[in-house]
Design an enzyme around this catalytic site. Structure first.
Site, PDB file in Angstrom:
ATOM      1  N   HIS A   1       0.855   9.241  34.657  1.00  0.00           N
ATOM      2  CA  HIS A   1      -0.158   8.597  35.488  1.00  0.00           C
ATOM      3  C   HIS A   1       0.089   7.094  35.494  1.00  0.00           C
ATOM      4  O   HIS A   1       0.356   6.490  34.459  1.00  0.00           O
ATOM      5  CB  HIS A   1      -1.544   8.919  34.950  1.00  0.00           C
ATOM      6  CG  HIS A   1      -2.620   8.040  35.492  1.00  0.00           C
ATOM      7  ND1 HIS A   1      -2.769   7.813  36.845  1.00  0.00           N
ATOM      8  CD2 HIS A   1      -3.587   7.302  34.867  1.00  0.00           C
ATOM      9  CE1 HIS A   1      -3.789   6.983  37.028  1.00  0.00           C
ATOM     10  NE2 HIS A   1      -4.299   6.658  35.850  1.00  0.00           N
TER      11      HIS A   1
ATOM     12  N   CYS B   1      -7.928  11.009  36.663  1.00  0.00           N
ATOM     13  CA  CYS B   1      -6.503  10.685  36.785  1.00  0.00           C
ATOM     14  C   CYS B   1      -5.591  11.804  36.294  1.00  0.00           C
ATOM     15  O   CYS B   1      -4.395  11.795  36.584  1.00  0.00           O
ATOM     16  CB  CYS B   1      -6.195   9.390  36.027  1.00  0.00           C
ATOM     17  SG  CYS B   1      -7.266   8.018  36.506  1.00  0.00           S
TER      18      CYS B   1
ATOM     19  N   ASN C   1      -3.067   1.681  40.671  1.00  0.00           N
ATOM     20  CA  ASN C   1      -3.548   2.894  40.027  1.00  0.00           C
ATOM     21  C   ASN C   1      -4.305   3.725  41.058  1.00  0.00           C
ATOM     22  O   ASN C   1      -5.387   3.356  41.493  1.00  0.00           O
ATOM     23  CB  ASN C   1      -4.464   2.506  38.857  1.00  0.00           C
ATOM     24  CG  ASN C   1      -5.046   3.705  38.126  1.00  0.00           C
ATOM     25  OD1 ASN C   1      -5.129   4.801  38.663  1.00  0.00           O
ATOM     26  ND2 ASN C   1      -5.482   3.484  36.899  1.00  0.00           N
TER      27      ASN C   1
END
Length: 318
Positions: free
Chosen positions: A244, A119, A274
């Protein structure tokens, strides 16, 4: 030794993003597992997420986002000499995504490689692109974060299925008379590397949610502040904070600790889920598209995830 075509600084020229058409709502998930809309929103802040169909590959999404960023930059494909794709969800390890995407976009014979920092991948790739431009190794760089997490998620496991999604975001990085991409602050916590893991080729992604939550909410705000310090920026002067998109509670906890009262905070996770390495560029691109941030303003980018890796930098919004 003379380094050819080195630039004093680098900047983001343009961004682009792509989301697949398939929408999976919380109510959809509640039909196949023990969960509901209230439970999901209260824990991770997600209302819906985008999921690619079986016929749509990670490279397809990366090409779409990269093409949009390239078109918005005003550059031709021939003016790109390096392509970097940040991803952790390729179906196969060879060939890399960057070479495939470059070919599809008509970019001839560029340097092409992938980055896997999960990520945090886009922020790692952006820092690498900036260094390449400033060092004279590249003139213009296409940086893409792209993930197809849906193919690595067990859709009967509510600890992961409610969180992860698919998509891509991209940026074109070019030379600047002054630095418009600040110094990166990056690192890792390898002692917690098993907190987010895919054990073997034929297994699904597993995550220790509480471990990741505690690490993110206690470790990352000093990283964000240091990125501002290295760029010579007071957090109060930030126009945007783009972390993020892991969990809405994590995002809001870090934002409170940074001290940026006037910054627009990216909350893309609510409708995008996500998307790992895609989340930072996609969130910023969508904020620009909606008119939530202004060109020339300063944005703090912060990526973090499996590894556990993290990276942050301040950039000027194109």
């Amino acid at each position: 030794m003379r380094i050819p075509d080195a630039a004093p600084g680098a900047r983001i020229l343009a961004l682009g993003h792509y989301q697949p058409a398939g929408i999976v709502t919380n109510d959809d998930l509640a039909k196949t597992m023990d969960t509901n809309d209230e439970w999901i929103q209260s824990r991770v802040g997600i209302k819906e997420r985008r999921v690619a169909g079986p016929e749509e590959s990670l490279e397809d999404m990366a090409t779409q986002a990269g093409g949009k960023a390239l078109a918005a930059s005003g550059l031709s494909a021939d003016e790109i000499d390096l392509v970097i794709v940040a991803t952790c969800t390729l179906e196969t390890q060879i060939p890399n995504a960057a070479a495939i995407v470059a070919h599809r976009l008509g970019i001839h014979s560029p340097g092409a490689f992938d980055v896997n920092a999960a990520c945090a991948g886009f922020c790692y790739a952006l820092a690498t692109a900036s260094a390449a431009v400033r060092g004279g190794a590249a003139r213009n760089v296409l940086v893409i974060g792209a993930e197809k997490l849906s193919q690595w998620v067990d859709w009967t496991d509510r600890s992961t299925a409610v969180i992860f999604a698919d998509g891509a975001g991209a940026a074109v990085v070019g030379p600047s008379d002054v630095p418009r991409i600040g110094p990166v602050v990056w690192g890792s916590s390898g002692d917690k590397s098993d907190a987010i893991i895919i054990d073997e080729r034929d297994t699904f992604l597993r995550q220790e949610g509480q471990t990741v939550f505690r690490w993110a909410t206690t470790t990352l705000h000093p990283v964000a502040k240091e990125a501002c310090e290295r760029a010579g920026v007071d957090p109060a002067d930030l126009s945007a904070f783009v972390p993020h998109q892991a969990n809405l509670r994590i995002i809001e906890a870090i934002a409170r600790k940074i001290g940026a009262p006037d910054a627009a905070i990216a909350r893309d996770i609510v409708t995008a889920g996500n998307t790992s390495a895609a989340s930072v560029p996609m969130a910023l691109s969508r904020m620009i598209e909606r008119g939530e941030v202004r060109s020339g303003g300063l944005a703090l980018l912060l990526g973090f995830g499996a590894g556990l890796t993290y990276a942050g930098q301040v950039i000027e919004i194109p």
